[in-house]
Design a protein around this motif. Structure first.
Motif, PDB file in Angstrom:
ATOM      1  N   HIS A 121      17.871  64.281  74.501  1.00 21.67           N
ATOM      2  CA  HIS A 121      18.711  65.467  74.318  1.00 21.67           C
ATOM      3  C   HIS A 121      18.949  65.622  72.824  1.00 21.67           C
ATOM      4  O   HIS A 121      18.489  64.779  72.044  1.00 21.67           O
ATOM      5  CB  HIS A 121      20.012  65.362  75.123  1.00 21.67           C
ATOM      6  CG  HIS A 121      20.888  64.196  74.740  1.00 21.67           C
ATOM      7  ND1 HIS A 121      20.464  62.877  74.796  1.00 21.67           N
ATOM      8  CD2 HIS A 121      22.164  64.140  74.295  1.00 21.67           C
ATOM      9  CE1 HIS A 121      21.446  62.086  74.410  1.00 21.67           C
ATOM     10  NE2 HIS A 121      22.491  62.815  74.100  1.00 21.67           N
ATOM     11  N   ASP A 149      23.132  61.756  67.459  1.00 16.78           N
ATOM     12  CA  ASP A 149      22.737  60.342  67.407  1.00 16.78           C
ATOM     13  C   ASP A 149      21.361  60.112  68.044  1.00 16.78           C
ATOM     14  O   ASP A 149      20.877  58.989  68.102  1.00 16.78           O
ATOM     15  CB  ASP A 149      23.805  59.451  68.058  1.00 16.78           C
ATOM     16  CG  ASP A 149      24.183  59.887  69.456  1.00 16.78           C
ATOM     17  OD1 ASP A 149      24.312  61.107  69.699  1.00 16.78           O
ATOM     18  OD2 ASP A 149      24.346  59.009  70.318  1.00 16.78           O
ATOM     19  N   HIS A 150      20.724  61.193  68.496  1.00 13.09           N
ATOM     20  CA  HIS A 150      19.366  61.112  69.061  1.00 13.09           C
ATOM     21  C   HIS A 150      18.371  61.948  68.260  1.00 13.09           C
ATOM     22  O   HIS A 150      17.176  61.685  68.293  1.00 13.09           O
ATOM     23  CB  HIS A 150      19.384  61.558  70.533  1.00 13.09           C
ATOM     24  CG  HIS A 150      20.312  60.716  71.360  1.00 13.09           C
ATOM     25  ND1 HIS A 150      19.864  59.735  72.207  1.00 13.09           N
ATOM     26  CD2 HIS A 150      21.665  60.664  71.403  1.00 13.09           C
ATOM     27  CE1 HIS A 150      20.905  59.112  72.747  1.00 13.09           C
ATOM     28  NE2 HIS A 150      22.015  59.670  72.281  1.00 13.09           N
TER      29      HIS A 150
END
Ligand SMILES: [Zn+2]
Length: 282
Positions: free
Chosen positions: A107, A111-112
């Motif tokens: 997603h 933090d991704h």
């Protein structure tokens, strides 16, 4: 680690800290704090684990971690202890950013997706400039139309430059990305969250959860983050995934665990799901 034709390696995209209450939802601190420690601001330390998968059809990077574009204030809020982006950490392993063929993100929360772009002299540009960046079409729509509840998690600088450069590959539902590697919808944390399932063709499977099950502690069914938009959706997704993972003995990988980053599923003394056989994917 070798998995059939694939070479699989865990690479951390940088540690940070999140509120322990938000991370454990309705589970009271008296319970979660026995299992994981927090600092004087109630924050727990997490990794942003990424997975480098090298196979006959090229190099695939799952997730890109926090990146290194944070302001001083954000650094303080999230307790970011160093600036080592996934690009930096891959380079240390001898893997150049332009050798990555696909970047798959579960997603688009920062933090991704933070490591997909870098800021060079005030201009934010893609890091993996040859890679197709695979996300669910619905997730991209949600990230570009945020509301009050998810706005702090979606930072435009992490995905707008990918769209501008024509590097996005928007997919709908389950889809094979390269032979043996597919994305599967795992809704709950966000409505169009996806996980990654790798099949070596010889009966060995690996699942990268993303934020459906961010750490091994979250294998316990009631441990669901308060960040999740659809808590019961996460519960049902977890139930289905974990039943299959146990039946088919999937190797499970956790995106935010700093200690138990991967392993095989079993049950603890109370009959709750737990990692009974940890695996080091370094
Ligand atoms: Zn996350």
């Amino acid at each position: 680690m070798r998995l059939g034709d694939f070479n699989v390696k865990l690479v951390n995209g940088g540690n940070f800290r999140l509120d322990g209450g938000a991370m454990h939802g309705v589970v009271p601190k008296t319970i979660w704090n026995r299992l994981v420690s927090c600092d004087d601001q109630n924050r727990v330390e997490y990794a942003t684990n990424c997975l480098l998968i090298e196979g006959p059809s090229g190099r695939v990077l799952i997730e890109t971690g926090n990146g290194d574009k944070f302001s001083e204030r954000e650094r303080e809020i999230y307790g970011i202890d160093h600036d080592h982006s996934i690009e930096h950490n891959l380079r240390e392993l001898g893997v150049a950013a332009d050798s990555i063929d696909f970047v798959v993100m579960t997603h688009l929360h920062f933090d991704h997706s933070g490591g997909t772009t870098r800021n060079t002299d005030g201009k934010v540009a893609p890091v993996f400039n040859r890679a197709r960046h695979v996300i669910q079409r619905g997730e991209y729509a949600d990230a570009t139309h945020p509301h009050e509840r998810n706005r702090a998690s979606y930072l435009k600088e992490n995905f707008a430059p990918l769209a501008d450069a024509g590097l996005l590959q928007l997919v709908d539902g389950e889809q094979e990305i390269v032979r043996g590697l597919k994305v599967i919808p795992t809704p709950g944390h966000t409505a169009h969250h996806q996980s990654v399932l790798l099949d070596d063709g010889n009966g060995h499977k690996l699942l990268f959860f993303g934020d459906v099950v961010p750490t091994s502690l979250h294998l316990r069914l009631p441990f669901i983050m308060a960040y999740d938009l659809d808590v019961v959706g996460t519960l049902e997704t977890k139930r289905k995934l974990l039943d299959r993972a146990a039946q088919e003995r999937w190797l499970l990988v956790f995106g935010h665990d700093v200690v138990t980053t991967a392993g095989y599923l079993g049950q603890d003394k109370k009959g709750q799901w737990a990692i009974t056989e940890p695996v080091d994917l370094k």
